[in-house]
Design a protein around this motif. Structure first.
Motif, PDB file in Angstrom:
ATOM      1  N   UNK A 185      35.400  43.861  46.814  1.00 31.46           N
ATOM      2  CA  UNK A 185      35.223  44.955  45.959  1.00 31.46           C
ATOM      3  C   UNK A 185      35.860  44.740  44.534  1.00 31.46           C
ATOM      4  N   UNK A 186      37.189  44.321  44.545  1.00 29.71           N
ATOM      5  CA  UNK A 186      37.908  44.186  43.395  1.00 29.71           C
ATOM      6  C   UNK A 186      37.134  43.111  42.590  1.00 29.71           C
ATOM      7  N   UNK A 187      36.666  42.026  43.061  1.00 31.13           N
ATOM      8  CA  UNK A 187      36.016  41.051  42.200  1.00 31.13           C
ATOM      9  C   UNK A 187      34.519  41.437  41.781  1.00 31.13           C
ATOM     10  N   UNK A 188      33.868  42.186  42.399  1.00 33.18           N
ATOM     11  CA  UNK A 188      32.777  42.897  42.153  1.00 33.18           C
ATOM     12  C   UNK A 188      32.983  43.958  40.837  1.00 33.18           C
ATOM     13  N   UNK A 189      33.904  44.744  40.799  1.00 33.26           N
ATOM     14  CA  UNK A 189      34.183  45.365  39.631  1.00 33.26           C
ATOM     15  C   UNK A 189      34.688  44.539  38.618  1.00 33.26           C
ATOM     16  N   UNK A 190      35.335  43.634  38.742  1.00 31.99           N
ATOM     17  CA  UNK A 190      36.073  42.626  37.701  1.00 31.99           C
ATOM     18  C   UNK A 190      34.819  42.124  37.111  1.00 31.99           C
ATOM     19  N   UNK A 191      33.723  41.371  37.706  1.00 23.96           N
ATOM     20  CA  UNK A 191      32.751  40.743  37.201  1.00 23.96           C
ATOM     21  C   UNK A 191      31.625  41.899  36.450  1.00 23.96           C
ATOM     22  N   UNK A 206      37.484  31.018  42.758  1.00 25.26           N
ATOM     23  CA  UNK A 206      36.917  29.624  42.221  1.00 25.26           C
ATOM     24  C   UNK A 206      35.682  29.507  41.989  1.00 25.26           C
ATOM     25  N   UNK A 207      34.910  29.987  43.051  1.00 26.52           N
ATOM     26  CA  UNK A 207      33.378  29.892  42.695  1.00 26.52           C
ATOM     27  C   UNK A 207      32.796  30.722  41.608  1.00 26.52           C
ATOM     28  N   UNK A 208      33.500  31.758  41.599  1.00 27.54           N
ATOM     29  CA  UNK A 208      33.249  32.674  40.315  1.00 27.54           C
ATOM     30  C   UNK A 208      33.601  31.966  38.854  1.00 27.54           C
ATOM     31  N   UNK A 209      34.707  31.488  38.839  1.00 31.60           N
ATOM     32  CA  UNK A 209      35.044  30.622  37.659  1.00 31.60           C
ATOM     33  C   UNK A 209      34.039  29.623  37.374  1.00 31.60           C
ATOM     34  N   UNK A 210      33.577  28.646  38.516  1.00 32.45           N
ATOM     35  CA  UNK A 210      32.826  27.696  38.259  1.00 32.45           C
ATOM     36  C   UNK A 210      31.509  28.119  37.843  1.00 32.45           C
ATOM     37  N   UNK A 211      31.033  29.377  38.339  1.00 31.44           N
ATOM     38  CA  UNK A 211      29.883  29.752  37.963  1.00 31.44           C
ATOM     39  C   UNK A 211      29.836  30.836  36.701  1.00 31.44           C
ATOM     40  N   UNK A 212      30.902  30.926  35.969  1.00 32.51           N
ATOM     41  CA  UNK A 212      30.919  31.405  34.611  1.00 32.51           C
ATOM     42  C   UNK A 212      31.077  32.986  34.675  1.00 32.51           C
ATOM     43  N   UNK A 213      31.246  33.656  35.873  1.00 30.58           N
ATOM     44  CA  UNK A 213      31.161  34.889  36.042  1.00 30.58           C
ATOM     45  C   UNK A 213      32.679  35.630  35.603  1.00 30.58           C
ATOM     46  N   UNK A 214      33.483  34.802  35.787  1.00 28.02           N
ATOM     47  CA  UNK A 214      34.923  35.151  35.203  1.00 28.02           C
ATOM     48  C   UNK A 214      35.624  33.861  34.562  1.00 28.02           C
ATOM     49  N   UNK A 215      36.698  34.187  33.715  1.00 26.29           N
ATOM     50  CA  UNK A 215      37.254  33.067  33.045  1.00 26.29           C
ATOM     51  C   UNK A 215      38.829  32.863  33.772  1.00 26.29           C
ATOM     52  N   UNK A 216      38.891  31.642  33.960  1.00 22.99           N
ATOM     53  CA  UNK A 216      40.285  31.359  34.801  1.00 22.99           C
ATOM     54  C   UNK A 216      41.245  31.107  33.552  1.00 22.99           C
ATOM     55  N   UNK A 217      42.481  31.547  33.816  1.00 21.49           N
ATOM     56  CA  UNK A 217      43.666  31.433  32.863  1.00 21.49           C
ATOM     57  C   UNK A 217      44.503  30.582  33.062  1.00 21.49           C
TER      58      UNK A 217
END
Length: 319
Positions: A185-191, A206-217
């Motif tokens: 739920x945390x990642x759902x709200x972040x995205x 990592x899958x969400x970073x690779x998919x471009x849904x969030x930005x890795x820092x």
């Protein structure tokens, strides 16, 4: 009276010896004090599957999430010390020793270490709309807008909560904490843009970073991760000495006979060496560790002391 007491002690000793020879005598229960979905749960299910399929003994996973993982931990602490109840633990297990004003169990006294299963860094990820591409950017923005940025966690005392509290402490920034009941739920709200950032386990983000849904820092280890070598560490990005390793392990109720602990440790070390298990670990960004129970025991002592200092310095407490 003395003879009665001696007889009782001898009977107990013979009983433990017998149980060790016949162990396991009934299904093994692995309590996972977290909701399904993240690697905390995955580890418990890997062990349960391998124990069952390999003929060691029928094993089930019992998810008992709640109260910052203290609900399931308390249940395990009060279970019979016969090796048929185990507890999957992670960073909150060590943090809670100082975070909670009063725990229904003693973290160091009521459990016996079984194995240090694996470790992984957290990764700081942000919503793409946030003008942050580096740790320097985040520090500058947070200082320009004190108390106006927010971050998600999976609850008080979790590794993502303490990762940010340590970051805030070391950078003298003020970022608002928004706790969730689990990583999903945390990642759902972040995205969705409802919260701006999170330090979360690499297997989760990592899958969400690779998919471009969030930005890795950045990652929280002192060395860059082989899974994302392009991602700098927080330490090299301007916060020297910053390090958080997320770890996973197994403990048992205190009092479980040593030979049962040794047998569990041997079986789990075998599991960690299995090619398919190592592949699942590494694919998720987790390094298999293994080793004797004493290794994990020393690690737990170090972590309890480390996070105790952070809790004291930040004033983070749960009544």
């Amino acid at each position: 009276m003395r003879y009665t007491t001696l007889a009782a002690l001898l009977a107990a000793a013979f009983s433990f010896a017998a149980s060790a020879q016949n162990y396991p005598a009934k299904p093994i229960r692995i309590i996972v004090p977290f909701p399904p979905g993240a690697f905390n749960d995955t580890l418990g299910r890997i062990i349960a599957q391998k124990f069952t399929d390999g003929g060691f003994g029928q094993t089930i996973v019992d998810n008992r999430a709640g109260a910052g993982s203290t609900l399931g931990s308390d249940l395990a602490a009060k279970a019979p010390p016969d090796g048929h109840t185990l507890l999957e633990v992670a960073v909150p297990f060590a943090v809670n020793a100082s975070l909670y004003t009063k725990l229904p169990y003693n973290t160091e006294r009521d459990f016996a270490p079984v194995i240090y299963a694996g470790s992984t860094p957290n990764m700081l990820v942000v919503h793409p709309s946030l003008p942050v591409k580096s740790i320097g950017d985040l520090i500058a923005l947070a200082k320009a807008k004190p108390g106006q940025l927010d971050y998600a966690s999976t609850g008080a005392g979790t590794s993502n909560h303490m990762s940010m509290e340590l970051f805030k402490l070391m950078t003298k920034t003020d970022i608002l904490h928004v706790p969730y009941k689990g990583s999903a739920p945390a990642l759902t709200d972040l995205m969705g843009g409802h919260v701006m950032m999170i330090f979360d386990n690499m297997p989760n983000v990592l899958p969400h970073v690779k998919g471009g849904r969030v930005r890795g820092v950045a990652v929280t280890s002192l060395k860059r991760s082989a899974l994302a070598p392009e991602m700098p560490t927080v330490d090299e990005s301007g916060v020297p000495g910053y390090e958080v390793l997320v770890w996973f392990g197994v403990v048992a109720p205190a009092g479980v006979p040593r030979d049962i602990i040794a047998r569990l440790n041997t079986e789990m070390n075998k599991i960690l060496q299995m090619p398919d298990v190592r592949e699942r670990f590494v694919a998720g960004g987790v390094d298999p560790v293994g080793g004797p129970p004493e290794k994990f025991g020393e690690h737990l002592k170090t972590e309890i002391a480390k996070w105790g200092k952070v809790v004291k310095a930040t004033g983070a407490r749960v009544d």
